[in-house]
Design a protein around this motif. Structure first.
Motif, PDB file in Angstrom:
ATOM      1  N   PRO A  34       0.825  -1.211   0.000  1.00 32.25           N
ATOM      2  CA  PRO A  34       0.000   0.000   0.000  1.00 32.25           C
ATOM      3  C   PRO A  34       0.857   1.258   0.000  1.00 32.25           C
ATOM      4  CG  PRO A  34      -0.028  -1.052   2.169  1.00 32.25           C
ATOM      5  CD  PRO A  34       0.688  -1.992   1.240  1.00 32.25           C
ATOM      6  N   LEU A  35       0.403   2.251  -0.736  1.00 31.18           N
ATOM      7  CA  LEU A  35       1.049   3.567  -0.769  1.00 31.18           C
ATOM      8  C   LEU A  35      -0.048   4.593  -0.973  1.00 31.18           C
ATOM      9  CD1 LEU A  35       3.690   5.261  -0.823  1.00 31.18           C
ATOM     10  CD2 LEU A  35       3.662   5.019  -3.315  1.00 31.18           C
ATOM     11  N   GLY A  36      -0.328   5.406   0.059  1.00 29.19           N
ATOM     12  CA  GLY A  36      -1.440   6.335  -0.028  1.00 29.19           C
ATOM     13  C   GLY A  36      -2.720   5.601  -0.336  1.00 29.19           C
ATOM     14  N   ASP A  37      -3.460   6.087  -1.328  1.00 31.58           N
ATOM     15  CA  ASP A  37      -4.702   5.433  -1.747  1.00 31.58           C
ATOM     16  C   ASP A  37      -4.469   4.412  -2.849  1.00 31.58           C
ATOM     17  OD1 ASP A  37      -6.120   6.976   0.051  1.00 31.58           O
ATOM     18  OD2 ASP A  37      -6.632   8.515  -1.426  1.00 31.58           O
ATOM     19  N   GLY A  38      -3.220   4.107  -3.109  1.00 29.40           N
ATOM     20  CA  GLY A  38      -2.899   3.154  -4.167  1.00 29.40           C
ATOM     21  C   GLY A  38      -1.852   2.160  -3.707  1.00 29.40           C
ATOM     22  N   SER A  39      -0.941   1.826  -4.592  1.00 26.21           N
ATOM     23  CA  SER A  39       0.049   0.796  -4.276  1.00 26.21           C
ATOM     24  C   SER A  39       1.349   1.033  -5.033  1.00 26.21           C
ATOM     25  CB  SER A  39      -0.502  -0.589  -4.637  1.00 26.21           C
ATOM     26  OG  SER A  39      -0.771  -0.679  -6.033  1.00 26.21           O
ATOM     27  N   ILE A  55      15.576  -2.600 -13.792  1.00 25.91           N
ATOM     28  CA  ILE A  55      14.937  -2.770 -12.487  1.00 25.91           C
ATOM     29  C   ILE A  55      14.237  -1.465 -12.150  1.00 25.91           C
ATOM     30  CG2 ILE A  55      15.310  -3.195 -10.025  1.00 25.91           C
ATOM     31  CD1 ILE A  55      17.876  -4.718 -10.820  1.00 25.91           C
ATOM     32  N   GLY A  56      13.026  -1.553 -11.637  1.00 24.07           N
ATOM     33  CA  GLY A  56      12.310  -0.335 -11.321  1.00 24.07           C
ATOM     34  C   GLY A  56      11.178  -0.552 -10.346  1.00 24.07           C
ATOM     35  N   ILE A  57      10.479   0.537 -10.087  1.00 22.71           N
ATOM     36  CA  ILE A  57       9.252   0.477  -9.312  1.00 22.71           C
ATOM     37  C   ILE A  57       8.133   1.076 -10.145  1.00 22.71           C
ATOM     38  CG2 ILE A  57      10.440   0.643  -7.094  1.00 22.71           C
ATOM     39  CD1 ILE A  57       9.259   3.582  -6.999  1.00 22.71           C
ATOM     40  N   GLU A  58       6.912   0.651  -9.861  1.00 26.55           N
ATOM     41  CA  GLU A  58       5.746   1.275 -10.458  1.00 26.55           C
ATOM     42  C   GLU A  58       4.774   1.665  -9.350  1.00 26.55           C
ATOM     43  OE1 GLU A  58       4.366  -1.760 -13.233  1.00 26.55           O
ATOM     44  OE2 GLU A  58       2.979  -2.503 -11.696  1.00 26.55           O
ATOM     45  N   MET A  59       4.325   2.920  -9.402  1.00 28.56           N
ATOM     46  CA  MET A  59       3.368   3.463  -8.440  1.00 28.56           C
ATOM     47  C   MET A  59       2.072   3.780  -9.180  1.00 28.56           C
ATOM     48  SD  MET A  59       5.822   6.124  -6.291  1.00 28.56           S
ATOM     49  CE  MET A  59       6.559   6.879  -7.767  1.00 28.56           C
ATOM     50  N   THR A  60       0.944   3.401  -8.604  1.00 29.19           N
ATOM     51  CA  THR A  60      -0.324   3.713  -9.239  1.00 29.19           C
ATOM     52  C   THR A  60      -0.583   5.215  -9.198  1.00 29.19           C
ATOM     53  OG1 THR A  60      -1.558   3.401  -7.187  1.00 29.19           O
ATOM     54  CG2 THR A  60      -1.274   1.456  -8.618  1.00 29.19           C
ATOM     55  N   GLU A  61      -1.398   5.680 -10.130  1.00 23.53           N
ATOM     56  CA  GLU A  61      -1.749   7.099 -10.157  1.00 23.53           C
ATOM     57  C   GLU A  61      -2.370   7.540  -8.833  1.00 23.53           C
ATOM     58  OE1 GLU A  61      -2.972   9.261 -14.005  1.00 23.53           O
ATOM     59  OE2 GLU A  61      -3.958   7.296 -14.110  1.00 23.53           O
ATOM     60  N   ALA A  62      -3.246   6.681  -8.283  1.00 20.58           N
ATOM     61  CA  ALA A  62      -3.913   7.034  -7.024  1.00 20.58           C
ATOM     62  C   ALA A  62      -2.900   7.210  -5.901  1.00 20.58           C
ATOM     63  CB  ALA A  62      -4.936   5.963  -6.661  1.00 20.58           C
ATOM     64  N   ARG A 200       6.990  15.136  -7.990  1.00 28.03           N
ATOM     65  CA  ARG A 200       5.610  14.720  -8.250  1.00 28.03           C
ATOM     66  C   ARG A 200       5.040  15.466  -9.450  1.00 28.03           C
ATOM     67  NH1 ARG A 200       0.945  13.902  -3.769  1.00 28.03           N
ATOM     68  NH2 ARG A 200       1.158  16.143  -3.381  1.00 28.03           N
ATOM     69  N   ASP A 201       5.451  16.717  -9.655  1.00 33.75           N
ATOM     70  CA  ASP A 201       4.959  17.457 -10.821  1.00 33.75           C
ATOM     71  C   ASP A 201       5.336  16.752 -12.118  1.00 33.75           C
ATOM     72  OD1 ASP A 201       3.748  19.384  -9.303  1.00 33.75           O
ATOM     73  OD2 ASP A 201       5.282  20.926  -9.616  1.00 33.75           O
ATOM     74  N   LEU A 202       6.549  16.215 -12.187  1.00 35.35           N
ATOM     75  CA  LEU A 202       6.950  15.503 -13.402  1.00 35.35           C
ATOM     76  C   LEU A 202       6.084  14.260 -13.593  1.00 35.35           C
ATOM     77  CD1 LEU A 202       8.802  15.064 -15.839  1.00 35.35           C
ATOM     78  CD2 LEU A 202      10.360  13.829 -14.314  1.00 35.35           C
ATOM     79  N   LEU A 203       5.871  13.504 -12.519  1.00 36.16           N
ATOM     80  CA  LEU A 203       5.024  12.321 -12.641  1.00 36.16           C
ATOM     81  C   LEU A 203       3.616  12.711 -13.086  1.00 36.16           C
ATOM     82  CD1 LEU A 203       6.064  10.282  -9.462  1.00 36.16           C
ATOM     83  CD2 LEU A 203       6.868   9.988 -11.806  1.00 36.16           C
ATOM     84  N   ALA A 204       3.065  13.764 -12.488  1.00 36.10           N
ATOM     85  CA  ALA A 204       1.711  14.193 -12.828  1.00 36.10           C
ATOM     86  C   ALA A 204       1.593  14.617 -14.286  1.00 36.10           C
ATOM     87  CB  ALA A 204       1.274  15.329 -11.906  1.00 36.10           C
ATOM     88  N   GLY A 238      -2.084   2.542 -15.961  1.00 33.45           N
ATOM     89  CA  GLY A 238      -2.234   3.620 -14.995  1.00 33.45           C
ATOM     90  C   GLY A 238      -1.178   3.651 -13.920  1.00 33.45           C
ATOM     91  N   VAL A 239       0.094   3.424 -14.307  1.00 32.52           N
ATOM     92  CA  VAL A 239       1.172   3.411 -13.316  1.00 32.52           C
ATOM     93  C   VAL A 239       2.318   4.309 -13.762  1.00 32.52           C
ATOM     94  CG1 VAL A 239       0.646   1.128 -12.391  1.00 32.52           C
ATOM     95  CG2 VAL A 239       2.222   1.323 -14.321  1.00 32.52           C
ATOM     96  N   HIS A 240       2.948   4.939 -12.776  1.00 32.78           N
ATOM     97  CA  HIS A 240       4.169   5.701 -12.979  1.00 32.78           C
ATOM     98  C   HIS A 240       5.359   4.773 -12.743  1.00 32.78           C
ATOM     99  CE1 HIS A 240       2.004   9.552 -13.012  1.00 32.78           C
ATOM    100  NE2 HIS A 240       1.296   9.088 -11.982  1.00 32.78           N
ATOM    101  N   VAL A 241       6.337   4.829 -13.631  1.00 33.66           N
ATOM    102  CA  VAL A 241       7.482   3.920 -13.580  1.00 33.66           C
ATOM    103  C   VAL A 241       8.771   4.722 -13.411  1.00 33.66           C
ATOM    104  CG1 VAL A 241       8.761   2.123 -14.805  1.00 33.66           C
ATOM    105  CG2 VAL A 241       6.272   2.282 -15.080  1.00 33.66           C
ATOM    106  N   VAL A 242       9.592   4.325 -12.439  1.00 39.09           N
ATOM    107  CA  VAL A 242      10.920   4.911 -12.235  1.00 39.09           C
ATOM    108  C   VAL A 242      11.908   3.751 -12.241  1.00 39.09           C
ATOM    109  CG1 VAL A 242      12.397   6.298 -10.737  1.00 39.09           C
ATOM    110  CG2 VAL A 242       9.926   6.744 -10.805  1.00 39.09           C
ATOM    111  N   SER A 243      12.909   3.817 -13.118  1.00 39.67           N
ATOM    112  CA  SER A 243      13.748   2.629 -13.292  1.00 39.67           C
ATOM    113  C   SER A 243      15.200   2.968 -13.601  1.00 39.67           C
ATOM    114  CB  SER A 243      13.191   1.752 -14.417  1.00 39.67           C
ATOM    115  OG  SER A 243      13.191   2.449 -15.649  1.00 39.67           O
ATOM    116  N   ILE A 244      16.051   1.975 -13.330  1.00 45.77           N
ATOM    117  CA  ILE A 244      17.445   1.997 -13.780  1.00 45.77           C
ATOM    118  C   ILE A 244      17.544   0.973 -14.905  1.00 45.77           C
ATOM    119  CG2 ILE A 244      18.453   2.910 -11.682  1.00 45.77           C
ATOM    120  CD1 ILE A 244      19.086   0.080 -10.765  1.00 45.77           C
TER     121      ILE A 244
END
Length: 262
Positions: A34-39, A55-62, A200-204, A238-244
């Protein structure tokens, strides 16, 4: 040698076509947390030989949209392929008010630390340790860090993190607004993390961002280090991705990495 600007343009063009599975033979996911209202969850893309290439992470928009004024710290487990590549876990930090230096990084952003050692070792980076400043002062040789990355001008150890080395050639240090930067971490003579920082502005905005990064002249331990990094948005899921990205397997004694990104 491929110029960084050309490499970045080509890489981001690839991301536009396939935000998650760029040249991947397979994808492994870690558990969703869980992360905020998403994951949030981590993943590793693998090549034909099963080795991690990204390798990366993905965070939902929510998740990204719902985080508020309080700092959030989440330890994100990595899948097996990422562990085999030399990484241990991701420490995802939500910094709603930014952090020092405030004139550079004082805006809401995420610190995405891909750690090369255990969480217990990370948490042991503690001012209560009588050797805390000694370990901070034991900076690794520049050969163990990518070209152009430099330590803070004065010792600046961060508890449960270490010291942060920055790319002195990054445009943010020439006055360009901070949207995303690459940072490397060090502690007691070793490289300990690879860290994209992203606002967060860049992700948005859902815009792609990233670039190339050079390889160290040598490594002290076997690890797959990135030749690139990126921020992207997968509209279908619907996911934001940050990766190496473009991971290159390195072993002690192998000499410098790929010349096209150095």
């Amino acid at each position: 040698m491929i110029p960084k600007t050309t490499f970045r343009a080509a890489f981001l063009a690839g991301l536009a076509l396939s935000p998650l599975a760029l040249h991947a033979q397979g994808i492994e996911f870690g558990p969703s947390l869980p992360l905020g209202d998403g994951s949030v969850r981590a993943y590793a893309e693998t090549g034909a030989d099963g080795a991690a290439t990204r390798i990366g992470i993905e965070m939902t928009e929510a998740a990204v949209a719902s985080l508020g004024h309080d700092m959030v710290f989440v330890t994100v487990p990595l899948p097996e392929a990422a562990l085999d590549a030399g990484y241990d876990h991701v420490s995802l930090d939500w910094m709603p008010h930014g952090h020092a230096p405030g004139d550079l990084f004082g805006v809401p952003h995420f610190d995405v630390h891909f750690y090369l050692f255990s969480e217990a070792e990370r948490l042991a980076i503690d001012p209560a340790d009588p050797r805390f400043m000694e370990k901070a002062g034991n900076r690794p040789s520049a050969e163990l860090m990518p070209p152009n990355f430099v330590p803070p001008p004065e010792l600046d150890p961060i508890p449960a993190m270490g010291e942060h080395w920055v790319d002195a050639t990054d445009p943010v240090f020439a006055g360009q607004p901070f949207e995303a930067v690459m940072i490397y971490g060090a502690w007691d003579g070793e490289m300990i993390f690879v860290e994209p920082m992203v606002t967060r502005d860049l992700l948005a905005s859902r815009r792609g961002f990233g670039g190339s990064v050079g390889q160290p002249a040598r490594v002290a331990e076997a690890v797959a280090l990135p030749n690139a990094w990126s921020v992207s948005f997968d509209a279908e899921r619907g996911v934001h991705v940050v990766s190496i990205d473009a991971l290159e397997a390195r072993v002690p004694g192998d000499g410098a990495g790929s010349p096209e990104t150095n």
